[in-house]
Write an enzyme that holds these catalytic residues in place. Structure first.
Site, mmCIF file in Angstrom:
data_model
loop_
_atom_site.group_PDB
_atom_site.id
_atom_site.type_symbol
_atom_site.label_atom_id
_atom_site.label_comp_id
_atom_site.label_asym_id
_atom_site.label_seq_id
_atom_site.Cartn_x
_atom_site.Cartn_y
_atom_site.Cartn_z
ATOM 1 N N GLU A 1 0.930 -1.239 -0.032
ATOM 2 C CA GLU A 1 0.030 0.073 0.112
ATOM 3 C C GLU A 1 0.823 1.313 -0.201
ATOM 4 O OE1 GLU A 1 -3.787 -0.055 0.975
ATOM 5 O OE2 GLU A 1 -3.794 -2.056 0.093
ATOM 6 N N HIS B 1 -3.811 1.533 7.757
ATOM 7 C CA HIS B 1 -2.405 1.764 7.434
ATOM 8 C C HIS B 1 -1.521 2.399 8.744
ATOM 9 C CE1 HIS B 1 -4.150 2.715 3.066
ATOM 10 N NE2 HIS B 1 -3.574 1.481 3.173
ATOM 11 N N CYS C 1 -2.537 11.077 4.013
ATOM 12 C CA CYS C 1 -2.879 10.244 3.007
ATOM 13 C C CYS C 1 -2.759 10.961 1.749
ATOM 14 C CB CYS C 1 -4.555 9.825 3.343
ATOM 15 S SG CYS C 1 -4.747 8.899 4.657
#
Ligand code: SUG
Length: 448
Positions: free
Chosen positions: A175, A251, A369
């Protein structure tokens, strides 16, 4: 050669919507039926970039992806005489798949790639591994297009390597930079690269979350470190605490952020946290500082709902940091108090700036993000041909572009509107000219 961090922020795309697609991302699951405002989302993102650039932080942009993504709908068997008919067929038979192929999730560029700056790599080039994002179908669609966009921007083979994404299998779930942090004692020093995984694919004796998926594997992180040519002595791997993943920390950047010699994290971020911090201290050196927030000050669920750790740490001339946090951190008494005390204490956080990024936050995407950190030398920066570096003129042009093309409201039914496909393509076609990117989208390649 002066090295500088450049934040490449994603621009939320014209089809930004809330579809509840991300399992274990509590905000996204909770807001699944909300109406979205793509125009507001994009303007909020540009406002953050503009404010940070005005403070002297280097800023760049990454473009949205083409959505709805008709090649993916065709691959799933939706057919028709033209692209509108394909979208209509998907809308009739499988609205969830149309939503997945319409997600604007590429805005979260912390998931675009893992980046190793040139002082860290064996061959002295900047290495990029685009994330395969295999844990969710709607995100896996990003990998080939991200690869193409990064190759369009970082095309100089003498200075840059944009690898192919890792094999698209769960054992190599990757990711990107959301699970990767670079520490360095000085601007030009080789970095310590810190990789955080959710689980090991092959070591089944290691702990793993029970409720929600571990998106990043140890095997993926190790493969990236190998292909980027990182020195093992300057590479540290750690595992996320499974209980944190099960509490919505999908995450690592939802529970930790680092920069320079500072790590800002929650006390429940890592398995064997004391050992992880000691290892980082050994690798980074005496200057390493861990600012660890105890659960009694900020409980895990508050860290997840406010996104305290999904903040940006921006270095200041005085050696301290500006924390760029979501507005939600000011609104919750626990995080507001923690931040006020942290600044008043004279510690590493000198200042906190908050931004309203609610459109993105409702899908689980905060300030961190929305950006991919790329640390470049002056020469490397000069080798970028595309017009992606942000200045007032570019921000003004982007704002005008958003106001010209974006809607201010999208609900699930709107994704079936054939006009949305046309609007979106018109907008992106114009954007590639504005950013000097060339034809990076499938629709530009198929129809020209
Ligand atoms: O992958 N949300 C994204 C949010 C990614 C945030 N990125 C970082 N933490 N770096 C995700 O979970 C929700 C889409 C929807 O439900 O419509 C989504 O994909």
């Amino acid at each position: 050669m002066a090295l500088a961090e450049i934040n490449f922020d994603g621009i939320p795309g014209p089809t930004h919507n809330y579809a509840g697609l991300a399992h274990g991302n509590l905000a996204a699951e909770r807001n699944a039926t909300h109406a979205a405002d793509p125009r507001g989302a994009a303007l909020q993102g540009i406002a953050k970039m503009r404010a940070l650039a005005a403070r002297g932080y280097a800023q760049a942009v990454l473009p949205p992806h083409e959505r709805p993504f008709v090649p993916a709908l065709r691959a799933l068997g939706f057919a028709g005489t033209d692209d509108h008919a394909v979208v209509a067929a998907a809308a009739r038979a499988a609205p969830t798949l149309l939503a997945a192929c319409s997600s604007a999730a590429a805005m979260w560029t912390a998931n675009a790639a893992t980046v190793s700056p040139s002082p860290d790599t064996a061959d002295g080039r900047v290495h990029f591994t685009p994330a395969n994002l295999v844990s969710h179908f709607h995100r896996s669609l990003e990998a080939p297009v991200t690869t193409r966009i990064l190759r369009a921007i970082f095309g100089d083979p003498v200075r840059f390597v944009v690898h192919a994404p890792l094999p698209a299998a769960p054992q190599f779930g990757d990711e990107g930079a959301a699970n990767h942090t670079r520490f360095a004692t000085a601007a030009d020093a080789p970095g310590i690269e810190f990789f955080v995984h959710g689980a090991s694919a092959y070591d089944t004796s290691a702990p793993r979350p029970a409720r929600y998926p571990a998106r990043q594997t140890l095997e993926a992180s190790a493969a990236i470190a190998r292909r980027h040519g990182l020195a093992p002595a300057r590479t540290v791997h750690a595992q996320q605490l499974p209980a944190a993943i099960d509490a919505g920390v999908f995450h690592n950047d939802v529970i930790a952020v680092g920069s320079g010699t500072l790590l800002f994290c929650h006390e429940h971020a890592f398995v064997d946290q004391a050992a992880v911090l000691a290892q980082l201290g050994d690798a980074v050196g005496d200057a390493f500082t861990a600012l660890v927030v105890p659960a009694h000050a900020v409980p895990l669920d508050v860290a997840v709902s406010t996104y305290l750790f999904n903040s940006q740490l921006l270095a200041r001339a005085d050696g301290r940091f500006t924390l760029v946090a979501p507005l939600e951190c000011r609104e919750h008494p626990a995080t507001a108090r923690y931040l006020d005390d942290a600044v008043a204490s004279g510690g590493p956080l000198a200042e906190v700036l908050t931004f309203d990024l609610r459109q993105s936050m409702r899908n689980g995407g905060g300030p961190a993000c929305l950006r991919l950190r790329v640390t470049l030398t002056d020469d490397e920066r000069a080798a970028v041909g595309a017009r992606v570096f942000g200045d007032d003129a570019l921000f003004a042009a982007l704002e005008a572009w958003v106001r010209r093309h974006y809607r201010d409201r999208i609900v699930a039914a709107d994704l079936a509107d054939p006009a949305l496909l046309d609007e979106s393509r018109r907008a992106l076609d114009e954007l590639t000219v504005l950013l000097g990117l060339g034809a990076v989208y499938d629709f530009q390649r198929d129809h020209r």
